[in-house]
Scaffold this motif. Structure first.
Motif, PDB file in Angstrom:
ATOM      1  N   ALA A   1       0.848  -1.195   0.000  1.00 29.51           N
ATOM      2  CA  ALA A   1       0.000   0.000   0.000  1.00 29.51           C
ATOM      3  C   ALA A   1       0.884   1.245   0.000  1.00 29.51           C
ATOM      4  O   ALA A   1       1.132   1.852   1.036  1.00 29.51           O
ATOM      5  N   GLY A   2       1.402   1.592  -1.169  1.00 25.36           N
ATOM      6  CA  GLY A   2       2.259   2.767  -1.277  1.00 25.36           C
ATOM      7  C   GLY A   2       3.531   2.592  -0.471  1.00 25.36           C
ATOM      8  O   GLY A   2       4.245   1.593  -0.629  1.00 25.36           O
ATOM      9  N   ASP A   3       3.795   3.545   0.418  1.00 27.31           N
ATOM     10  CA  ASP A   3       5.012   3.451   1.233  1.00 27.31           C
ATOM     11  C   ASP A   3       4.790   2.658   2.511  1.00 27.31           C
ATOM     12  O   ASP A   3       5.620   2.673   3.411  1.00 27.31           O
ATOM     13  N   HIS A   4       3.661   1.951   2.595  1.00 31.94           N
ATOM     14  CA  HIS A   4       3.353   1.093   3.741  1.00 31.94           C
ATOM     15  C   HIS A   4       2.971  -0.309   3.277  1.00 31.94           C
ATOM     16  O   HIS A   4       2.658  -0.534   2.105  1.00 31.94           O
ATOM     17  N   THR A   5       2.982  -1.221   4.224  1.00 31.85           N
ATOM     18  CA  THR A   5       2.471  -2.576   4.037  1.00 31.85           C
ATOM     19  C   THR A   5       1.316  -2.765   5.009  1.00 31.85           C
ATOM     20  O   THR A   5       1.426  -2.407   6.186  1.00 31.85           O
ATOM     21  N   ILE A   6       0.199  -3.282   4.514  1.00 32.59           N
ATOM     22  CA  ILE A   6      -0.930  -3.614   5.389  1.00 32.59           C
ATOM     23  C   ILE A   6      -0.783  -5.072   5.796  1.00 32.59           C
ATOM     24  O   ILE A   6      -0.744  -5.966   4.941  1.00 32.59           O
ATOM     25  N   ALA A   7      -0.658  -5.315   7.090  1.00 31.99           N
ATOM     26  CA  ALA A   7      -0.546  -6.679   7.604  1.00 31.99           C
ATOM     27  C   ALA A   7      -1.898  -7.102   8.175  1.00 31.99           C
ATOM     28  O   ALA A   7      -2.458  -6.415   9.034  1.00 31.99           O
ATOM     29  N   LEU A   8      -2.418  -8.201   7.671  1.00 30.92           N
ATOM     30  CA  LEU A   8      -3.684  -8.761   8.145  1.00 30.92           C
ATOM     31  C   LEU A   8      -3.363  -9.867   9.141  1.00 30.92           C
ATOM     32  O   LEU A   8      -2.650 -10.820   8.822  1.00 30.92           O
ATOM     33  N   LEU A   9      -3.876  -9.722  10.354  1.00 32.22           N
ATOM     34  CA  LEU A   9      -3.543 -10.627  11.453  1.00 32.22           C
ATOM     35  C   LEU A   9      -4.794 -11.314  11.988  1.00 32.22           C
ATOM     36  O   LEU A   9      -5.819 -10.660  12.207  1.00 32.22           O
ATOM     37  N   GLU A  10      -4.698 -12.622  12.215  1.00 28.31           N
ATOM     38  CA  GLU A  10      -5.817 -13.358  12.818  1.00 28.31           C
ATOM     39  C   GLU A  10      -5.565 -13.508  14.313  1.00 28.31           C
ATOM     40  O   GLU A  10      -4.481 -13.920  14.741  1.00 28.31           O
ATOM     41  N   ILE A  11      -6.571 -13.168  15.108  1.00 28.48           N
ATOM     42  CA  ILE A  11      -6.449 -13.212  16.565  1.00 28.48           C
ATOM     43  C   ILE A  11      -6.587 -14.645  17.060  1.00 28.48           C
ATOM     44  O   ILE A  11      -7.534 -15.356  16.720  1.00 28.48           O
ATOM     45  N   ASP A  12      -5.621 -15.062  17.863  1.00 31.74           N
ATOM     46  CA  ASP A  12      -5.659 -16.393  18.469  1.00 31.74           C
ATOM     47  C   ASP A  12      -6.261 -16.344  19.867  1.00 31.74           C
ATOM     48  O   ASP A  12      -7.064 -17.189  20.243  1.00 31.74           O
ATOM     49  N   ARG A  13      -5.845 -15.359  20.672  1.00 33.18           N
ATOM     50  CA  ARG A  13      -6.358 -15.171  22.033  1.00 33.18           C
ATOM     51  C   ARG A  13      -6.386 -13.679  22.324  1.00 33.18           C
ATOM     52  O   ARG A  13      -5.661 -12.902  21.707  1.00 33.18           O
ATOM     53  N   LEU A  14      -7.205 -13.289  23.300  1.00 34.22           N
ATOM     54  CA  LEU A  14      -7.230 -11.887  23.703  1.00 34.22           C
ATOM     55  C   LEU A  14      -7.584 -11.768  25.176  1.00 34.22           C
ATOM     56  O   LEU A  14      -8.186 -12.660  25.771  1.00 34.22           O
ATOM     57  N   TRP A  15      -7.144 -10.670  25.747  1.00 36.20           N
ATOM     58  CA  TRP A  15      -7.460 -10.304  27.122  1.00 36.20           C
ATOM     59  C   TRP A  15      -7.808  -8.834  27.100  1.00 36.20           C
ATOM     60  O   TRP A  15      -7.215  -8.063  26.344  1.00 36.20           O
ATOM     61  N   THR A  16      -8.754  -8.408  27.923  1.00 34.01           N
ATOM     62  CA  THR A  16      -9.106  -6.991  27.931  1.00 34.01           C
ATOM     63  C   THR A  16      -9.447  -6.536  29.337  1.00 34.01           C
ATOM     64  O   THR A  16      -9.899  -7.337  30.171  1.00 34.01           O
ATOM     65  N   LEU A  17      -9.194  -5.266  29.612  1.00 27.89           N
ATOM     66  CA  LEU A  17      -9.526  -4.642  30.892  1.00 27.89           C
ATOM     67  C   LEU A  17     -10.595  -3.595  30.621  1.00 27.89           C
ATOM     68  O   LEU A  17     -10.282  -2.468  30.220  1.00 27.89           O
ATOM     69  N   PRO A  18     -11.868  -3.927  30.782  1.00 28.32           N
ATOM     70  CA  PRO A  18     -12.954  -3.034  30.379  1.00 28.32           C
ATOM     71  C   PRO A  18     -12.930  -1.663  31.048  1.00 28.32           C
ATOM     72  O   PRO A  18     -13.382  -0.681  30.458  1.00 28.32           O
ATOM     73  N   SER A  19     -12.407  -1.575  32.254  1.00 26.90           N
ATOM     74  CA  SER A  19     -12.438  -0.288  32.956  1.00 26.90           C
ATOM     75  C   SER A  19     -11.253   0.608  32.621  1.00 26.90           C
ATOM     76  O   SER A  19     -11.225   1.774  33.001  1.00 26.90           O
ATOM     77  N   ALA A  20     -10.263   0.090  31.903  1.00 21.68           N
ATOM     78  CA  ALA A  20      -9.055   0.867  31.601  1.00 21.68           C
ATOM     79  C   ALA A  20      -9.288   1.791  30.413  1.00 21.68           C
ATOM     80  O   ALA A  20     -10.078   1.488  29.518  1.00 21.68           O
ATOM     81  N   GLU A  21      -8.603   2.927  30.395  1.00 16.87           N
ATOM     82  CA  GLU A  21      -8.734   3.904  29.312  1.00 16.87           C
ATOM     83  C   GLU A  21      -7.510   3.837  28.394  1.00 16.87           C
ATOM     84  O   GLU A  21      -6.380   3.691  28.856  1.00 16.87           O
ATOM     85  N   PRO A  22      -7.720   3.986  27.088  1.00 25.16           N
ATOM     86  CA  PRO A  22      -6.603   3.867  26.145  1.00 25.16           C
ATOM     87  C   PRO A  22      -5.815   5.173  26.000  1.00 25.16           C
ATOM     88  O   PRO A  22      -6.306   6.262  26.311  1.00 25.16           O
ATOM     89  N   LEU A  23      -4.612   5.037  25.501  1.00 19.82           N
ATOM     90  CA  LEU A  23      -3.806   6.176  25.082  1.00 19.82           C
ATOM     91  C   LEU A  23      -4.329   6.615  23.719  1.00 19.82           C
ATOM     92  O   LEU A  23      -4.590   5.786  22.852  1.00 19.82           O
ATOM     93  N   VAL A  24      -4.515   7.919  23.533  1.00 16.84           N
ATOM     94  CA  VAL A  24      -5.036   8.451  22.274  1.00 16.84           C
ATOM     95  C   VAL A  24      -3.977   9.345  21.644  1.00 16.84           C
ATOM     96  O   VAL A  24      -3.384  10.189  22.323  1.00 16.84           O
TER      97      VAL A  24
END
Length: 196
Positions: free
Chosen positions: A154-177
């Motif tokens: 994709a131009g000067d970038h490569t788009i990498a498509l990744l399949e998720i095997d496992r995930l963990w999440t912290l619902p109350s945590a806020e992300p860095l923006v």
């Protein structure tokens, strides 16, 4: 109220605004070949920051990216965009598993570290490796372990498509923006005012 878009932008040429409209005059359009203007325009879209990491020769290797997209629920797919000039991605793309960490609002320094010199990126960063060699960062709001499924030029970038095997999440945590070349936090005001 409808609005037309033409060569002058969404509100007509600069200075021809109705003074009572409450809208700001629009800047003069520029061609997307102006790299600085294009970079600034892309930076107006807020995004999260993702650490893409894995174990290479028994040491953590990784980098920070802000171009992350959820792609599909079935199968569970995400994508990241990586500069073709990256010296880190060729090392990571060979691994059987990659760790993706959605950085938390307190991890601005972690992000800066991962954007620095490759040999010192993990000097001040706490990390953990899974049994399959994916590296995740404590303090993140979500972790994914993924397998690379495809790469698209994709131009000067490569788009990498990744399949998720496992995930963990912290619902109350806020992300860095990341927005306008700065780290920001989400507004913790009344979310009930946001239209559905």
């Amino acid at each position: 109220m409808t609005m037309s878009i033409n060569e002058h932008g969404p509100h007509g040429p600069q200075g021809l605004m109705d003074s009572g409209s409450g809208l700001e005059p629009q800047p003069t359009p520029v061609a997307p070949t102006d790299a600085q203007a294009l970079r600034e325009a892309f930076g107006r879209f807020p995004s999260g920051v993702i650490a893409v990491c894995g174990m290479v020769d028994d040491r953590p290797v990784g980098m920070a990216v802000s171009s992350f997209t959820s792609v599909s629920l079935a199968p569970p797919l995400v994508s990241v965009c990586l500069q073709t000039s990256s010296r880190t991605w060729p090392k990571l793309r060979q691994l059987p598993r990659l760790g993706l960490s959605v950085l938390g609002e307190q991890q601005g320094e972690v992000c800066r570290g991962l954007a620095g010199a490759e040999e010192t990126r993990f000097a001040e960063v706490h990390w953990e490796a899974t049994g399959e060699g994916a590296v995740v960062l404590p303090g993140a709001v979500t972790w994914y372990t993924c397998t690379l499924r495809a790469e698209l030029p994709a131009g000067d970038h490569t788009i990498a498509l990744l399949e998720i095997d496992r995930l963990w999440t912290l619902p109350s945590a806020e992300p860095l923006v990341f927005h306008g070349s700065r780290f920001r936090r989400l507004d913790d005001g009344d979310r009930s005012a946001v239209p559905a």
